[in-house]
Design a protein around this motif. Structure first.
Motif, PDB file in Angstrom:
ATOM      1  N   GLU A 132      37.646  52.312  42.532  1.00 58.72           N
ATOM      2  CA  GLU A 132      39.003  52.592  42.037  1.00 58.72           C
ATOM      3  C   GLU A 132      39.558  53.838  42.710  1.00 58.72           C
ATOM      4  O   GLU A 132      38.843  54.821  42.928  1.00 58.72           O
ATOM      5  CB  GLU A 132      38.959  52.772  40.515  1.00 58.72           C
ATOM      6  CG  GLU A 132      40.304  53.041  39.882  1.00 58.72           C
ATOM      7  CD  GLU A 132      40.493  54.519  39.569  1.00 58.72           C
ATOM      8  OE1 GLU A 132      41.641  54.933  39.340  1.00 58.72           O
ATOM      9  OE2 GLU A 132      39.484  55.257  39.572  1.00 58.72           O
ATOM     10  N   ARG A 133      40.831  53.767  43.079  1.00 61.45           N
ATOM     11  CA  ARG A 133      41.492  54.919  43.696  1.00 61.45           C
ATOM     12  C   ARG A 133      42.950  54.940  43.253  1.00 61.45           C
ATOM     13  O   ARG A 133      43.671  53.961  43.454  1.00 61.45           O
ATOM     14  CB  ARG A 133      41.403  54.832  45.224  1.00 61.45           C
ATOM     15  CG  ARG A 133      42.003  56.042  45.942  1.00 61.45           C
ATOM     16  CD  ARG A 133      41.666  56.028  47.426  1.00 61.45           C
ATOM     17  NE  ARG A 133      42.301  54.915  48.114  1.00 61.45           N
ATOM     18  CZ  ARG A 133      42.122  54.644  49.414  1.00 61.45           C
ATOM     19  NH1 ARG A 133      41.292  55.388  50.137  1.00 61.45           N
ATOM     20  NH2 ARG A 133      42.737  53.622  49.972  1.00 61.45           N
ATOM     21  N   GLY A 178      44.256  54.645  40.358  1.00 62.19           N
ATOM     22  CA  GLY A 178      44.604  53.631  39.369  1.00 62.19           C
ATOM     23  C   GLY A 178      44.612  52.214  39.898  1.00 62.19           C
ATOM     24  O   GLY A 178      45.046  51.293  39.198  1.00 62.19           O
ATOM     25  N   ARG A 179      44.126  52.009  41.127  1.00 63.74           N
ATOM     26  CA  ARG A 179      44.080  50.668  41.714  1.00 63.74           C
ATOM     27  C   ARG A 179      42.644  50.306  42.083  1.00 63.74           C
ATOM     28  O   ARG A 179      41.851  51.168  42.454  1.00 63.74           O
ATOM     29  CB  ARG A 179      44.981  50.585  42.950  1.00 63.74           C
ATOM     30  CG  ARG A 179      46.460  50.832  42.650  1.00 63.74           C
ATOM     31  CD  ARG A 179      47.312  50.612  43.885  1.00 63.74           C
ATOM     32  NE  ARG A 179      46.949  51.540  44.958  1.00 63.74           N
ATOM     33  CZ  ARG A 179      47.375  51.421  46.211  1.00 63.74           C
ATOM     34  NH1 ARG A 179      48.163  50.408  46.548  1.00 63.74           N
ATOM     35  NH2 ARG A 179      47.016  52.311  47.124  1.00 63.74           N
ATOM     36  N   PHE A 180      42.341  49.010  41.997  1.00 59.89           N
ATOM     37  CA  PHE A 180      41.004  48.507  42.298  1.00 59.89           C
ATOM     38  C   PHE A 180      40.977  47.875  43.687  1.00 59.89           C
ATOM     39  O   PHE A 180      41.934  47.215  44.101  1.00 59.89           O
ATOM     40  CB  PHE A 180      40.581  47.444  41.279  1.00 59.89           C
ATOM     41  CG  PHE A 180      40.528  47.941  39.872  1.00 59.89           C
ATOM     42  CD1 PHE A 180      39.548  48.825  39.467  1.00 59.89           C
ATOM     43  CD2 PHE A 180      41.467  47.518  38.942  1.00 59.89           C
ATOM     44  CE1 PHE A 180      39.494  49.282  38.163  1.00 59.89           C
ATOM     45  CE2 PHE A 180      41.419  47.962  37.639  1.00 59.89           C
ATOM     46  CZ  PHE A 180      40.434  48.852  37.247  1.00 59.89           C
ATOM     47  N   LEU A 181      39.852  48.040  44.366  1.00 59.58           N
ATOM     48  CA  LEU A 181      39.659  47.398  45.663  1.00 59.58           C
ATOM     49  C   LEU A 181      39.055  46.010  45.444  1.00 59.58           C
ATOM     50  O   LEU A 181      37.958  45.874  44.898  1.00 59.58           O
ATOM     51  CB  LEU A 181      38.730  48.232  46.541  1.00 59.58           C
ATOM     52  CG  LEU A 181      38.460  47.675  47.945  1.00 59.58           C
ATOM     53  CD1 LEU A 181      39.752  47.584  48.754  1.00 59.58           C
ATOM     54  CD2 LEU A 181      37.428  48.534  48.671  1.00 59.58           C
ATOM     55  N   TRP A 234      44.373  46.679  47.434  1.00 56.45           N
ATOM     56  CA  TRP A 234      44.304  47.540  46.252  1.00 56.45           C
ATOM     57  C   TRP A 234      45.273  46.992  45.217  1.00 56.45           C
ATOM     58  O   TRP A 234      46.445  46.752  45.512  1.00 56.45           O
ATOM     59  CB  TRP A 234      44.668  48.975  46.612  1.00 56.45           C
ATOM     60  CG  TRP A 234      43.692  49.647  47.532  1.00 56.45           C
ATOM     61  CD1 TRP A 234      43.759  49.723  48.891  1.00 56.45           C
ATOM     62  CD2 TRP A 234      42.504  50.339  47.149  1.00 56.45           C
ATOM     63  NE1 TRP A 234      42.690  50.421  49.388  1.00 56.45           N
ATOM     64  CE2 TRP A 234      41.892  50.824  48.337  1.00 56.45           C
ATOM     65  CE3 TRP A 234      41.891  50.617  45.922  1.00 56.45           C
ATOM     66  CZ2 TRP A 234      40.713  51.550  48.331  1.00 56.45           C
ATOM     67  CZ3 TRP A 234      40.712  51.341  45.917  1.00 56.45           C
ATOM     68  CH2 TRP A 234      40.135  51.800  47.104  1.00 56.45           C
ATOM     69  N   PHE A 235      44.795  46.819  43.989  1.00 56.71           N
ATOM     70  CA  PHE A 235      45.603  46.193  42.951  1.00 56.71           C
ATOM     71  C   PHE A 235      45.510  46.983  41.652  1.00 56.71           C
ATOM     72  O   PHE A 235      44.438  47.484  41.292  1.00 56.71           O
ATOM     73  CB  PHE A 235      45.136  44.753  42.692  1.00 56.71           C
ATOM     74  CG  PHE A 235      45.230  43.859  43.891  1.00 56.71           C
ATOM     75  CD1 PHE A 235      46.389  43.151  44.156  1.00 56.71           C
ATOM     76  CD2 PHE A 235      44.149  43.729  44.760  1.00 56.71           C
ATOM     77  CE1 PHE A 235      46.481  42.322  45.256  1.00 56.71           C
ATOM     78  CE2 PHE A 235      44.226  42.902  45.867  1.00 56.71           C
ATOM     79  CZ  PHE A 235      45.401  42.198  46.119  1.00 56.71           C
ATOM     80  N   THR A 236      46.636  47.061  40.957  1.00 52.66           N
ATOM     81  CA  THR A 236      46.642  47.670  39.632  1.00 52.66           C
ATOM     82  C   THR A 236      46.194  46.638  38.601  1.00 52.66           C
ATOM     83  O   THR A 236      46.315  45.428  38.834  1.00 52.66           O
ATOM     84  CB  THR A 236      48.047  48.176  39.272  1.00 52.66           C
ATOM     85  OG1 THR A 236      48.962  47.068  39.303  1.00 52.66           O
ATOM     86  CG2 THR A 236      48.504  49.247  40.248  1.00 52.66           C
ATOM     87  N   PRO A 237      45.692  47.088  37.460  1.00 54.09           N
ATOM     88  CA  PRO A 237      45.200  46.137  36.454  1.00 54.09           C
ATOM     89  C   PRO A 237      46.254  45.161  35.955  1.00 54.09           C
ATOM     90  O   PRO A 237      45.917  44.054  35.527  1.00 54.09           O
ATOM     91  CB  PRO A 237      44.717  47.058  35.321  1.00 54.09           C
ATOM     92  CG  PRO A 237      44.409  48.354  35.983  1.00 54.09           C
ATOM     93  CD  PRO A 237      45.417  48.485  37.083  1.00 54.09           C
ATOM     94  N   ASP A 238      47.535  45.546  36.006  1.00 50.72           N
ATOM     95  CA  ASP A 238      48.585  44.665  35.499  1.00 50.72           C
ATOM     96  C   ASP A 238      49.214  43.806  36.594  1.00 50.72           C
ATOM     97  O   ASP A 238      50.190  43.092  36.336  1.00 50.72           O
ATOM     98  CB  ASP A 238      49.671  45.479  34.798  1.00 50.72           C
ATOM     99  CG  ASP A 238      50.291  46.529  35.718  1.00 50.72           C
ATOM    100  OD1 ASP A 238      49.758  46.741  36.832  1.00 50.72           O
ATOM    101  OD2 ASP A 238      51.301  47.144  35.317  1.00 50.72           O
ATOM    102  N   LEU A 276      47.154  41.831  39.137  1.00 53.20           N
ATOM    103  CA  LEU A 276      45.986  41.334  39.849  1.00 53.20           C
ATOM    104  C   LEU A 276      46.282  39.986  40.513  1.00 53.20           C
ATOM    105  O   LEU A 276      47.044  39.174  39.977  1.00 53.20           O
ATOM    106  CB  LEU A 276      44.812  41.170  38.884  1.00 53.20           C
ATOM    107  CG  LEU A 276      44.267  42.457  38.257  1.00 53.20           C
ATOM    108  CD1 LEU A 276      43.217  42.115  37.210  1.00 53.20           C
ATOM    109  CD2 LEU A 276      43.681  43.374  39.325  1.00 53.20           C
TER     110      LEU A 276
END
Length: 226
Positions: free
Chosen positions: A101-102, A104-107, A191-195, A197
């Protein structure tokens, strides 16, 4: 993530030697290097094709090469050798996944052609090799799949599903060095935010997100109690 970890050449040779011993001749297609194998049914006498993944354990005894059959052992169906009576215990396969995570976004990585759920996205993941330390496997998979050197955080959870053979150890991780580059069976990274995906490949991907949020929430609660 490697799709298969199967029998060695020697194990497969012993299994097919058992077929020759039982039937008096080799199967019509000697396909050791290929994804599928052809064996002769001991019950009906016809040639049939079986999935390569695990076929040796389901069909042949690794002790004597004779065919196996399903029997109830300790209330569980297990392959049992029809000749020597050896019971084959099919152990689970351990895999690792990383939540990187970077900001607030996930790889996440998009899976390439020829993989399960091709075109969908998932967390970097892969199998643990026999004899390999689990944490070392997680660091290696980060290097192989996304081209990053990482520092592992805590173990977020162990995920398993009834009827599935894979147990997934999920780690949080931080980037120590490098920029993400798709590797192994991934064709794209993002990179994606949880909301927001993309389509996720597996049901466990959502469980990974839940484990990460639970860990973050517990950390925030702990900070407020200091």
């Amino acid at each position: 993530m490697r799709e298969y970890c199967g029998p060695t050449f020697v194990e497969a040779w012993r299994g097919c030697a058992g077929v020759r011993h039982q039937n008096g001749r080799w199967p019509p297609a000697w396909l050791l290097p290929t994804p599928r194998a052809t064996v002769r049914s001991q019950t009906y006498g016809e040639w049939r094709r079986l999935p390569w993944r695990g076929w040796l354990q389901r069909v042949f005894c690794q002790q004597c090469g004779a065919p196996t059959e399903q029997r109830e052992i300790q209330d569980t169906p297990r392959p049992v050798c029809t000749s020597c009576g050896t019971v084959v215990y099919l152990d689970p396969k351990l895999a690792v996944a990383l939540v990187i995570e970077r900001g607030g976004r996930f790889l996440l990585g998009r899976r390439g052609e020829g993989t399960r759920e091709a075109g969908k996205w998932g967390f970097p993941a892969g199998y643990v090799d026999r004899g390999e330390v689990v944490e070392a496997a997680a660091v290696r998979e980060a290097r192989e799949e996304v081209g990053l050197e990482v520092v592992l955080g805590p173990l977020l959870g162990l995920l398993s599903t009834e009827g599935e053979s894979v147990v997934l150890a999920v780690f949080a991780a931080e980037i120590a060095e490098g920029e993400p580059v798709a590797g192994d069976d991934l064709i794209e990274l993002g990179w994606f935010t949880p909301d927001a995906l993309p389509p996720l490949a597996f049901a466990h991907d959502q469980h990974i997100l839940t484990a990460w949020h639970d860990w973050r929430g517990a950390g925030a609660l702990h900070s407020t109690m200091r």
